[in-house]
Design a protein around this motif. Structure first.
Motif, PDB file in Angstrom:
ATOM      1  N   MET A   1       0.826  -1.199   0.000  1.00  0.00           N
ATOM      2  CA  MET A   1       0.000   0.000   0.000  1.00  0.00           C
ATOM      3  C   MET A   1       0.863   1.252   0.000  1.00  0.00           C
ATOM      4  N   THR A   2       1.966   1.228   0.753  1.00  0.00           N
ATOM      5  CA  THR A   2       2.843   2.388   0.815  1.00  0.00           C
ATOM      6  C   THR A   2       3.432   2.698  -0.555  1.00  0.00           C
ATOM      7  N   THR A   3       3.805   1.663  -1.298  1.00  0.00           N
ATOM      8  CA  THR A   3       4.350   1.861  -2.638  1.00  0.00           C
ATOM      9  C   THR A   3       3.325   2.533  -3.541  1.00  0.00           C
ATOM     10  N   LEU A   4       2.074   2.118  -3.443  1.00  0.00           N
ATOM     11  CA  LEU A   4       1.007   2.729  -4.234  1.00  0.00           C
ATOM     12  C   LEU A   4       0.919   4.215  -3.940  1.00  0.00           C
ATOM     13  N   LEU A   5       0.948   4.572  -2.665  1.00  0.00           N
ATOM     14  CA  LEU A   5       0.838   5.975  -2.281  1.00  0.00           C
ATOM     15  C   LEU A   5       2.019   6.796  -2.766  1.00  0.00           C
ATOM     16  N   VAL A   6       3.187   6.206  -2.755  1.00  0.00           N
ATOM     17  CA  VAL A   6       4.389   6.919  -3.203  1.00  0.00           C
ATOM     18  C   VAL A   6       4.423   7.002  -4.722  1.00  0.00           C
ATOM     19  N   ASP A   7       4.250   5.862  -5.381  1.00  0.00           N
ATOM     20  CA  ASP A   7       4.355   5.813  -6.841  1.00  0.00           C
ATOM     21  C   ASP A   7       3.306   6.678  -7.542  1.00  0.00           C
ATOM     22  N   CYS A  76      -6.127   1.170 -13.125  1.00  0.00           N
ATOM     23  CA  CYS A  76      -4.694   1.399 -13.328  1.00  0.00           C
ATOM     24  C   CYS A  76      -3.893   1.147 -12.054  1.00  0.00           C
ATOM     25  N   PHE A  77      -4.422   1.555 -10.904  1.00  0.00           N
ATOM     26  CA  PHE A  77      -3.743   1.283  -9.633  1.00  0.00           C
ATOM     27  C   PHE A  77      -3.640  -0.225  -9.398  1.00  0.00           C
ATOM     28  N   ILE A  78      -4.720  -0.929  -9.640  1.00  0.00           N
ATOM     29  CA  ILE A  78      -4.777  -2.368  -9.350  1.00  0.00           C
ATOM     30  C   ILE A  78      -3.810  -3.153 -10.241  1.00  0.00           C
ATOM     31  N   VAL A  79      -3.750  -2.798 -11.517  1.00  0.00           N
ATOM     32  CA  VAL A  79      -2.881  -3.561 -12.419  1.00  0.00           C
ATOM     33  C   VAL A  79      -1.443  -3.058 -12.411  1.00  0.00           C
ATOM     34  N   GLY A  80      -1.172  -1.971 -11.695  1.00  0.00           N
ATOM     35  CA  GLY A  80       0.184  -1.442 -11.617  1.00  0.00           C
ATOM     36  C   GLY A  80       0.648  -0.777 -12.904  1.00  0.00           C
ATOM     37  N   ALA A  81      -0.263  -0.024 -13.531  1.00  0.00           N
ATOM     38  CA  ALA A  81       0.092   0.697 -14.756  1.00  0.00           C
ATOM     39  C   ALA A  81       1.234   1.675 -14.473  1.00  0.00           C
ATOM     40  N   SER A  82       1.939   2.037 -15.495  1.00  0.00           N
ATOM     41  CA  SER A  82       3.095   2.927 -15.376  1.00  0.00           C
ATOM     42  C   SER A  82       2.758   4.181 -14.569  1.00  0.00           C
ATOM     43  N   PRO A  83       3.379   4.347 -13.387  1.00  0.00           N
ATOM     44  CA  PRO A  83       3.097   5.541 -12.588  1.00  0.00           C
ATOM     45  C   PRO A  83       3.380   6.842 -13.344  1.00  0.00           C
ATOM     46  N   ALA A  84       4.444   6.862 -14.141  1.00  0.00           N
ATOM     47  CA  ALA A  84       4.764   8.087 -14.883  1.00  0.00           C
ATOM     48  C   ALA A  84       3.622   8.465 -15.823  1.00  0.00           C
ATOM     49  N   LEU A  89      -1.079  11.711 -16.980  1.00  0.00           N
ATOM     50  CA  LEU A  89      -2.394  11.729 -17.620  1.00  0.00           C
ATOM     51  C   LEU A  89      -3.497  12.154 -16.653  1.00  0.00           C
ATOM     52  N   MET A  90      -3.372  11.769 -15.393  1.00  0.00           N
ATOM     53  CA  MET A  90      -4.375  12.186 -14.417  1.00  0.00           C
ATOM     54  C   MET A  90      -4.280  13.693 -14.167  1.00  0.00           C
ATOM     55  N   MET A 126      -4.987   6.695 -20.117  1.00  0.00           N
ATOM     56  CA  MET A 126      -4.884   5.921 -18.896  1.00  0.00           C
ATOM     57  C   MET A 126      -5.356   4.479 -19.099  1.00  0.00           C
ATOM     58  N   LEU A 127      -6.444   4.331 -19.834  1.00  0.00           N
ATOM     59  CA  LEU A 127      -6.953   2.977 -20.125  1.00  0.00           C
ATOM     60  C   LEU A 127      -5.924   2.169 -20.899  1.00  0.00           C
ATOM     61  N   ILE A 128      -5.332   2.774 -21.911  1.00  0.00           N
ATOM     62  CA  ILE A 128      -4.308   2.081 -22.696  1.00  0.00           C
ATOM     63  C   ILE A 128      -3.139   1.678 -21.794  1.00  0.00           C
ATOM     64  N   SER A 129      -2.717   2.577 -20.937  1.00  0.00           N
ATOM     65  CA  SER A 129      -1.627   2.278 -20.013  1.00  0.00           C
ATOM     66  C   SER A 129      -2.005   1.134 -19.081  1.00  0.00           C
ATOM     67  N   GLY A 130      -3.245   1.122 -18.627  1.00  0.00           N
ATOM     68  CA  GLY A 130      -3.719   0.039 -17.762  1.00  0.00           C
ATOM     69  C   GLY A 130      -3.721  -1.299 -18.470  1.00  0.00           C
TER      70      GLY A 130
END
Length: 134
Positions: A1-7, A76-84, A89-90, A126-130
């Motif tokens: 969870m911490t990685t998600l918040l940071v990334d 995107c969060f769940i599948v670990g899409a590219s954070p960059a 995009l967000m 974002m969808l494509i990235s996901g």
């Protein structure tokens, strides 16, 4: 969870800004309706030349787009899409929604349409990235 918040910190911050935009739109709409003595719960029957109509449509359009954006971002969060990609995009999506809101208020129709299109392209990106992360 911490990685998600940071990334995804920029994307998560953008969610906060998006929530703020929704609150602002609600306040603008409510204050305008109260000042115009518009009966709550009744349709706004005027057209695009009326600010109350535009405020109603700006708010409604944001409400129509918000669930889709949240679903895409969650995916995107769940599948670990590219954070960059997701972060940028967000941020673009939120900027486009802010532009859409302001252009609706100011009755700048072409700029409003462009802002909507940019936001839509950001969601598609974002969808494509996901899907690329699957």
């Amino acid at each position: 969870m911490t990685t998600l918040l940071v990334d995804y910190a920029p994307a998560i911050s953008a969610l906060g800004v998006l929530a703020l935009l929704m609150v602002i739109q609600t306040l603008v709409l409510d204050v305008t309706g109260i000042r115009r003595k518009h009966p709550p719960g009744t349709p706004v029957l005027s057209g695009p030349d009326d600010f109350l109509f535009r405020a109603t449509r700006a708010h409604g359009n944001s409400n129509e787009n918000l669930p889709t954006a949240l679903a895409i971002l969650s995916f995107c969060f769940i599948v670990g899409a590219s954070p960059a990609w997701i972060n940028n995009l967000m941020l673009l999506f939120v900027a486009a929604r802010a532009g859409h809101m302001l252009c609706y208020y100011l009755d700048l129709r072409m700029a409003r349409s462009i802002s909507f299109g940019v936001g839509l392209l950001a969601m598609i990106g974002m969808l494509i990235s996901g899907f690329a992360a699957l």
